[in-house]
Design an enzyme around this catalytic site. Structure first.
Site, PDB file in Angstrom:
ATOM      1  N   PHE A  18       0.807  -1.230   0.000  1.00  0.00           N
ATOM      2  CA  PHE A  18       0.000   0.000   0.000  1.00  0.00           C
ATOM      3  C   PHE A  18       0.837   1.275   0.000  1.00  0.00           C
ATOM      4  O   PHE A  18       0.332   2.350   0.304  1.00  0.00           O
ATOM      5  CB  PHE A  18      -0.997   0.014   1.174  1.00  0.00           C
ATOM      6  N   SER A  19       2.128   1.162  -0.347  1.00  0.00           N
ATOM      7  CA  SER A  19       2.981   2.355  -0.390  1.00  0.00           C
ATOM      8  C   SER A  19       3.029   2.986  -1.781  1.00  0.00           C
ATOM      9  O   SER A  19       3.596   4.064  -1.943  1.00  0.00           O
ATOM     10  CB  SER A  19       4.403   2.012   0.078  1.00  0.00           C
ATOM     11  N   GLY A  20       2.456   2.331  -2.782  1.00  0.00           N
ATOM     12  CA  GLY A  20       2.419   2.900  -4.123  1.00  0.00           C
ATOM     13  C   GLY A  20       3.506   2.416  -5.058  1.00  0.00           C
ATOM     14  O   GLY A  20       3.802   3.077  -6.051  1.00  0.00           O
ATOM     15  N   GLU A  89       6.545  -6.846  -8.535  1.00  0.00           N
ATOM     16  CA  GLU A  89       6.551  -7.949  -7.553  1.00  0.00           C
ATOM     17  C   GLU A  89       7.834  -8.772  -7.652  1.00  0.00           C
ATOM     18  O   GLU A  89       7.823 -10.007  -7.602  1.00  0.00           O
ATOM     19  CB  GLU A  89       5.314  -8.838  -7.730  1.00  0.00           C
TER      20      GLU A  89
END
Length: 194
Positions: A18-20, A89
């Protein structure tokens, strides 16, 4: 006086969930396409959260990609016309991704990789520390702690609403776990030997 253009380098985007990270990867890839550069984007085949054919950020932005089982497959999709290679990823690939990405940078490609720097235990995740050491630039992003609102550098795994145990597997495929961004002080890992 001549201005020389650097040819070939590795950029790493890392941080918690969720940090972008994917959003920043997509932004950089889209900027390259605006500049008429030929881009190729990849992700591990095991990442099928939103789409098997796209890199998708948590806010819904996306870009078409090739899902690959091993890093060596990248070479099948690129050509001399390729300028920029994106890999999302990256923590899910085995150690051969390090040699693959550095080789691509050595061959003159701009390589942009994104991935988690820490696993749910708060420990360095897979190949990402090696890539951090080898990259020309490292962008470390932070999320917002879901408990207190402070900058979050950790990923909290929750199973049935409770923090996952230290002994749980680092990579879970197809499990029903949930994740939250947490700061150092609100990150919990029951059974952590530290």
């Amino acid at each position: 006086m001549y201005i020389m253009k650097q040819s070939g380098w590795l950029e790493l985007i890392c941080g918690s969930m969720f940090s972008g990270k994917s959003e920043e990867l997509i932004r950089r890839i889209k900027r390259a396409t605006f500049a008429k550069q030929e881009v190729k984007v990849f992700k591990p085949a095991i990442d099928n959260r939103y789409s098997s054919e796209s890199v998708v950020s948590h806010n819904g932005t996306s870009i078409v990609c090739h899902a690959i089982a091993s890093p060596e497959e990248i070479f099948q999709y690129i050509s001399k016309e390729t300028d920029v290679i994106g890999v999302d990823e990256v923590q899910f690939f085995d150690e051969t991704i390090v040699g693959t990405l550095t080789s691509l940078a050595d061959q003159g490609y701009r390589v942009i990789a994104a991935g988690l720097d820490l696993d749910f235990r708060g420990e360095p995740f897979g190949v990402v520390p090696d890539l951090m050491a080898l990259a020309e630039t490292v962008t470390k992003l932070q999320a917002v702690c879901s408990v207190c609102g402070s900058p979050a550098s950790r990923t909290q795994r929750l199973i049935n609403g409770k923090p996952a145990s230290y002994d749980d597997p680092v990579i879970l495929v197809g499990a029903s776990e949930a994740y939250e961004a947490r700061c150092r002080h609100h990150h919990e890992v029951p059974g952590n030997p530290k």
